[in-house]
Design a protein around this motif. Structure first.
Motif, PDB file in Angstrom:
ATOM      1  N   PRO A 258       6.236  -6.549  -6.038  1.00 12.97           N
ATOM      2  CA  PRO A 258       6.549  -5.769  -4.621  1.00 12.97           C
ATOM      3  C   PRO A 258       8.188  -6.025  -4.622  1.00 12.97           C
ATOM      4  O   PRO A 258       8.923  -6.652  -4.859  1.00 12.97           O
ATOM      5  CB  PRO A 258       6.157  -6.544  -3.494  1.00 12.97           C
ATOM      6  N   ARG A 259       8.646  -4.824  -3.763  1.00 12.39           N
ATOM      7  CA  ARG A 259      10.011  -4.563  -3.698  1.00 12.39           C
ATOM      8  C   ARG A 259      10.601  -5.428  -2.299  1.00 12.39           C
ATOM      9  O   ARG A 259      11.733  -5.753  -2.251  1.00 12.39           O
ATOM     10  CB  ARG A 259      10.517  -3.130  -3.289  1.00 12.39           C
ATOM     11  N   VAL A 260       9.510  -5.781  -1.467  1.00  8.83           N
ATOM     12  CA  VAL A 260       9.969  -6.472  -0.301  1.00  8.83           C
ATOM     13  C   VAL A 260       9.104  -7.854  -0.644  1.00  8.83           C
ATOM     14  O   VAL A 260       7.910  -7.876  -0.633  1.00  8.83           O
ATOM     15  CB  VAL A 260       9.409  -5.688   0.949  1.00  8.83           C
ATOM     16  N   THR A 261       9.860  -8.792  -0.162  1.00 13.66           N
ATOM     17  CA  THR A 261       9.509 -10.280  -0.162  1.00 13.66           C
ATOM     18  C   THR A 261       9.929 -11.121   0.891  1.00 13.66           C
ATOM     19  O   THR A 261      11.197 -10.611   1.790  1.00 13.66           O
ATOM     20  CB  THR A 261       9.508 -11.003  -1.673  1.00 13.66           C
TER      21      THR A 261
ATOM     22  N   GLU B  22       0.677  -1.086   0.014  1.00 11.36           N
ATOM     23  CA  GLU B  22      -0.024   0.246  -0.126  1.00 11.36           C
ATOM     24  C   GLU B  22       0.758   1.218  -0.018  1.00 11.36           C
ATOM     25  O   GLU B  22       0.618   2.113  -0.436  1.00 11.36           O
ATOM     26  CB  GLU B  22      -0.819  -0.016   1.164  1.00 11.36           C
ATOM     27  N   ARG B  23       1.894   1.247   0.837  1.00 14.64           N
ATOM     28  CA  ARG B  23       2.819   2.282   0.763  1.00 14.64           C
ATOM     29  C   ARG B  23       3.531   2.596  -0.560  1.00 14.64           C
ATOM     30  O   ARG B  23       3.715   3.869  -0.910  1.00 14.64           O
ATOM     31  CB  ARG B  23       3.727   2.285   1.888  1.00 14.64           C
ATOM     32  N   ASP B  24       4.217   1.530  -1.119  1.00 10.86           N
ATOM     33  CA  ASP B  24       4.822   1.729  -2.295  1.00 10.86           C
ATOM     34  C   ASP B  24       3.958   2.092  -3.371  1.00 10.86           C
ATOM     35  O   ASP B  24       4.086   3.058  -4.352  1.00 10.86           O
ATOM     36  CB  ASP B  24       5.454   0.469  -2.613  1.00 10.86           C
ATOM     37  N   ASN B  25       2.628   1.602  -3.639  1.00 14.14           N
ATOM     38  CA  ASN B  25       1.727   2.079  -4.676  1.00 14.14           C
ATOM     39  C   ASN B  25       1.157   3.565  -4.295  1.00 14.14           C
ATOM     40  O   ASN B  25       1.023   4.169  -5.058  1.00 14.14           O
ATOM     41  CB  ASN B  25       0.458   0.906  -4.764  1.00 14.14           C
ATOM     42  N   GLY B  26       0.770   3.498  -3.178  1.00  9.88           N
ATOM     43  CA  GLY B  26       0.209   4.887  -2.841  1.00  9.88           C
ATOM     44  C   GLY B  26       1.083   5.897  -2.957  1.00  9.88           C
ATOM     45  O   GLY B  26       0.940   7.036  -3.497  1.00  9.88           O
ATOM     46  N   ALA B  27       2.549   5.748  -2.668  1.00  7.79           N
ATOM     47  CA  ALA B  27       3.377   6.939  -3.001  1.00  7.79           C
ATOM     48  C   ALA B  27       3.636   6.836  -4.594  1.00  7.79           C
ATOM     49  O   ALA B  27       3.819   8.020  -5.042  1.00  7.79           O
ATOM     50  CB  ALA B  27       4.753   6.209  -2.417  1.00  7.79           C
TER      51      ALA B  27
END
Length: 783
Positions: A441-444, A180-185
Motif C-alpha cells: 500500500p502507498r499509505v501506511t 480499495e481506491r488504489d486497487n479499484g483505480a
C-alpha cells in the motif's frame, strides 16, 4: 514682491514615510497613554481568564501519523506522472480520510459506537466526527516536522483511552478505503486501457481499408509509380495549356481581322477630295487615286471631250497669231476653248463619281468574301479552343484527384504510424498494470495513535494564551497606530528629519524651581536661547537674505507663537535695533495685554485707512520697542488685506524701523496670516514640543509655499536638553553682571499682573515659559 521658500516642503506621503512607527513613537505612546495601556493589559488578562473558565474546550489531543509515499509502490520504475501528481494525491488522501464513506465505516465499528464520547454526540454522529477530526500535512510536534510525505490526524477529547480507540478505528477504515481506491483505480484503468487498445486496433484496420481503396482508384499504391504517373500528367497538362494559349492568340488575331472586314463591308463609302485629286475612303480602307484616274481616263466620252479641248486650244493659238486682241474672232476662239474645258470638267466629275462607286462596289464584294473566309477561320479556331479547354480541364481534374489521393494516402500513413506507436504504448501500460497488480500500500501508519504532549495537546491553555496575546497585540497596536496617526513633535530633530525644514532655534522651558536654580540664572539661559534664534535669523539665512519683516505663526493655537514673537522682538531691541511688534492676530489679539496698552486703534484701522501709522503705534515700557495693537477686526479689514493694502503699510514700517515682528494668527485656522506672509521677508513657525502635530506643521508649510511666502525656519519650544543644563552650570559658575534693582524686581514679579496677562494670551501653552517677558527689563537696561 515674488518670493520662494528657503526650504523644501515635504509632501504628505514623504511626511508619513519619514515619520512612521519607530521606537520613539512607541515610547511616547506608552508615556502619553498609560491608562490606556493598563486598560489593554487588564482586558487581555480578562479575555484569557474568560476563555480558560467559560469556553467549552476539550482538555486533551490525540494524534496518528500516516506516511504517504511520494511515488506509488511499484515493482517497476515509477513513472514521471506519479511524481508530478504527488501533491494532488496527498490532497485527495486528506479529503478521503474525512469523506462520509470513511467516517461511516468508522462509526459502524461496534467498539466505536459504545464509546461515551460517541454516545454524547448523538444524534448527528457523522457531522460531529467530521468536525472533530483535524487533518494536517504541515503541523509539527515534539520537534518532528510532519510535512511532505507525512499526514497527521488529530482529535480532541477528555478521555485518553477513547481518543486512542477512535483513532485506531479511523486508521483502519482509512487504510481500507485507500487500498480499495488504489486497487479499484488500477483495475478501472486497466479496463479502460484495454478498451482503448481494441479501439486503436479497429482504427488501424479502417485506415488499411482506406489505403486499399485509394490504391484501386489510382491503380497502384507504390510511391515511385504514383510519382511517375503524376509527372506524366503534369507534362500533358503543361502541353495542353500551351496549345490552348496559342489558339487563343490566333483567335484574337482572326477576331480583329474579321471585325475590320465586317465593318468595311457593312458601312457606306465616304468621298474625300484632297487638292485636285479625289480619294474614296472606307472606314478602314483607302481607294488609291491612280485607280480612280485610270478608270476615268478609260471613258470614251471623256477622251473625246479631252480631244475637243485640245483642238480648241490649238485654234485659239492660231487665232491669236492671226488677229489682234479684242477682235471678234479671237474672243470667239477663247469662248469655244472655255466651253470645251467646262464640258470636259463636268463630264470628268461625273465619270469620277461613277468610277468611285464602281470601285467601292468591287471593294465591298472583295471584303465580304474576305469576311466570309475569316468567319470560317474563326469558327475553326474556336472549335479547336473548346477541345483544348476540355483537355486542360480533364487533365486538371486528373491531377487534382491524384493530389488528393496522395495527400490522403500520406495522412493515412502518418495516422497509422502514430496509432501504431500509441497502440504499443497502450500494450506496454496494460502489461505494466498487470505486473503491478499486487504491490504494498502507498499509505501506511508512520506513528501509532498517541496523546499529544505539551501545550499543543492542551487546547484550553493554548487558546487562553492566544486570546490574551491577541487582545494585547491588537490593543497595543491600536494605541501605537493612533499615536502614529496624530503624531506630535517629541524631539527637536524631528523638525529636520520628519519635515525636512530648517531648525533655527530651540527654547528651553522656564521653570524657576528646576534644580533649585535662581530666577536670574534661568532667565539667562532663556535669554541665550532667544538670542541664538535672533542670531540665526540675522546671519544664518542660506542665501544671505536680510530678514527685516518677520511673521511668527504656528499651525494651531496654543503652540507658543505669541510668547516667541514678544521675546524675539525684545531680543532685537536688546541688540540695539529699532523694533516694532505688530499684533497681527486680529481675531484674538493679545499684545496689548502684554504691555497694558489699549486694544485699538491698531492694525485693523490702519489697513482700513482710518488712522496713520504714527498714531496707531504706541511705545512700550522697553526703550526702542514699539507696539502696534491689533485693533478692532471687521470684514473691511479682510477686504483691505485681499486688496493688498498691507504692502504699502509694510514699506512704511520698514522705513521707520529696523525690524518688524508680527504676531499672526494660526495658519490652519485663519487666512489672514497667508495674506500677510506674501509680503513678509520671512515666516517663523513656532512648534511646541509634545503639542504640535507633524501633519499640521507640514500642512502649514505647504500653504506658505503655495502663496509664495518665504519660510525662514522653525523654532521649537519647551526643549529639555543637556546643552541647556551646561549653559545653566556655566552661568551659575560665571554669573552675569547684575541688573538694576528696579528692573530686576519687575523681572522677578512672577506673581504680578503682567505675568498673569502673558499667561492668559499665550494661546494655552503647556509650558511654564509662557509667563511674562521675564527679561524685558534686562534688555531695556543693556540697550
Amino acid at each position: 514682491m515674488s518670493k520662494t521658500s528657503t526650504v523644501e516642503v515635504p509632501t504628505q506621503q514623504e511626511t508619513k514615510s519619514r515619520g512612521g512607527i519607530n521606537a520613539r513613537v512607541v515610547f511616547h505612546a506608552v508615556q502619553r497613554h498609560p491608562l490606556a495601556i493598563l486598560s489593554v493589559i487588564f482586558l487581555a488578562v480578562a479575555s484569557a481568564a474568560g476563555v480558560w473558565f467559560f469556553l467549552p474546550l476539550h482538555k486533551k489531543s490525540a494524534a496518528i501519523v500516516f506516511h504517504i509515499d511520494s511515488q506509488p509502490q511499484a515493482l517497476l520504475a515509477p513513472t514521471l506522472e506519479s511524481r508530478i501528481d504527488f501533491a494532488a494525491y496527498r490532497l485527495a488522501q486528506m479529503a478521503l480520510l474525512k469523506s462520509r464513506r470513511t467516517l461511516n465505516a468508522v462509526l459502524k465499528e461496534p467498539d466505536v459506537r459504545n464509546l461515551q464520547m460517541i454516545r454524547m454526540a448523538q444524534p448527528d454522529l457523522l457531522g460531529w466526527l467530521e468536525k472533530s477530526i483535524s487533518v494536517d500535512s504541515r503541523s509539527s510536534s515534539g520537534g518532528i516536522n510532519y510535512s511532505g510525505e507525512f499526514m497527521r490526524v488529530t482529535i480532541d477529547g477528555d478521555n485518553e483511552d477513547e481518543l486512542l480507540a477512535l483513532l485506531n478505528a479511523v486508521a483502519k477504515a482509512y487504510q481500507a478505503a485507500t487500498y480499495e481506491r488504489d486497487n479499484g483505480a488500477r483495475l478501472h484503468r486497466q479496463d479502460e486501457l484495454e478498451k482503448t487498445f481494441v479501439k486503436a486496433k479497429d482504427e488501424l484496420k479502417r485506415y488499411q481499408i482506406k489505403i486499399d481503396e485509394i490504391a484501386v482508384a489510382l491503380g497502384s499504391k507504390d510511391g515511385p509509380t504514383l510519382a511517375t504517373y503524376d509527372t506524366f500528367q503534369r507534362d500533358s497538362l503543361r502541353l495542353a495549356v500551351q496549345v490552348h494559349a496559342s489558339l487563343l492568340d490566333e483567335l484574337e488575331l482572326v477576331t480583329g481581322q474579321l471585325s475590320a472586314a465586317k465593318s468595311i463591308s457593312r458601312r457606306p463609302a465616304i468621298l474625300a477630295v484632297v487638292g485636285t485629286a479625289c480619294v474614296v475612303t472606307f472606314p478602314q480602307q483607302v481607294i488609291p487615286r491612280a485607280m480612280i484616274e485610270d478608270e476615268v481616263r478609260g471613258d470614251v466620252v471623256f477622251r473625246e471631250l479631252e480631244l475637243a479641248v485640245t483642238h480648241s486650244s490649238k485654234v485659239l493659238k492660231d487665232t491669236e497669231a492671226l488677229f489682234q486682241p479684242g477682235t471678234t474672232q479671237l474672243l470667239r476662239a477663247q469662248a469655244d476653248l472655255k466651253a470645251a474645258e467646262e464640258k470636259r470638267d463636268h463630264h470628268y466629275k461625273e465619270a469620277r463619281t461613277k468610277a468611285e462607286t464602281l470601285l467601292m462596289e468591287k471593294l465591298a464584294q472583295n471584303e465580304e468574301a474576305r469576311a466570309n473566309l475569316m468567319q470560317a477561320e474563326y469558327d475553326r479556331i474556336k472549335a479547336r479552343i473548346d477541345r483544348a479547354s476540355l483537355k486542360v480541364q480533364e487533365l486538371q481534374r486528373e491531377i487534382s484527384k491524384l493530389s488528393t489521393y496522395k495527400i490522403d494516402l500520406e495522412n493515412l500513413r502518418s495516422d497509422i504510424s502514430q496509432k501504431e506507436k500509441y497502440t504499443l504504448q497502450l500494450a506496454d501500460e496494460i502489461e505494466r498494470i498487470k505486473i503491478e497488480g499486487k504491490v504494498p500500500p502507498r499509505v501506511t501508519v508512520s506513528e501509532e495513535p498517541f496523546i499529544v504532549a505539551g501545550i499543543e495537546g492542551n487546547r484550553r491553555l493554548r487558546y487562553t494564551l492566544l486570546t490574551g496575546i491577541g487582545v494585547l497585540l491588537v490593543g497595543f497596536g491600536g494605541i501605537i497606530g493612533w499615536e502614529s496617526r496624530s503624531r506630535r513633535v517629541t524631539h527637536a530633530d524631528e523638525v529636520s528629519t520628519a519635515l525636512g525644514t530648517r531648525l533655527i532655534g530651540t527654547i528651553p522651558p522656564f521653570n524657576a524651581k528646576e534644580r533649585d536654580a535662581s530666577h536670574s540664572d534661568l532667565h539667562a539661559v532663556f535669554v541665550e536661547a532667544i538670542d541664538s534664534t535672533r542670531t540665526m535669523l540675522m546671519h544664518g539665512t542660506p542665501n544671505g537674505t536680510k530678514l527685516r519683516v518677520l511673521i511668527v505663526s504656528s499651525a494651531l493655537s496654543g503652540e507658543g507663537k505669541t510668547t516667541l514673537a514678544g521675546h524675539l522682538a525684545i531680543s532685537l531691541t536688546r541688540a540695539g535695533f529699532r523694533t516694532l511688534l505688530v499684533d497681527g492676530d486680529m481675531h484674538a489679539p493679545s499684545a496689548h495685554k502684554l504691555f497694558d496698552l489699549p486694544a485699538s486703534p491698531g492694525l485693523s484701522e490702519l489697513l482700513c485707512g482710518d488712522i496713520d501709522l504714527n498714531r496707531a503705534v504706541r511705545p512700550s515700557p522697553i526703550s526702542g520697542l514699539s507696539v502696534l495693537p491689533a485693533g478692532k477686526w471687521t470684514m473691511a479689514t479682510r477686504q483691505m488685506l485681499v486688496r493688498n493694502r498691507w504692502q504699502p503699510l509694510k514699506k512704511e514700517m520698514e522705513s521707520q524701523y529696523d525690524f518688524v515682528v508680527i504676531d499672526s494668527s494660526p495658519l490652519l485656522l485663519v487666512t489672514d496670516t497667508l495674506l500677510l506672509a506674501r509680503e513678509a521677508d520671512g515666516v517663523i513657525l513656532s512648534v511646541l514640543l509634545g503639542v504640535s502635530q507633524i501633519a499640521g506643521i507640514a500642512e502649514s508649510m505647504n500653504r506658505l509655499q503655495t502663496v509664495g511666502a518665504t519660510l525662514a525656519g522653525v523654532v521649537v519650544n519647551n526643549v529639555r536638553c543637556d546643552v541647556y543644563h551646561h549653559k545653566f552650570s556655566y552661568r551659575s559658575k560665571y554669573p552675569a553682571s547684575p541688573t538694576p534693582k528696579a528692573l530686576t524686581s519687575m523681572a522677578q514679579d512672577t506673581d504680578g499682573s503682567k505675568t498673569q496677562n502673558l499667561a492668559d494670551v499665550s494661546e494655552r501653552s503647556r509650558v511654564s515659559n509662557d509667563g511674562a517677558l521675564p527679561y524685558a527689563e534686562e534688555y531695556s537696561e543693556e540697550v
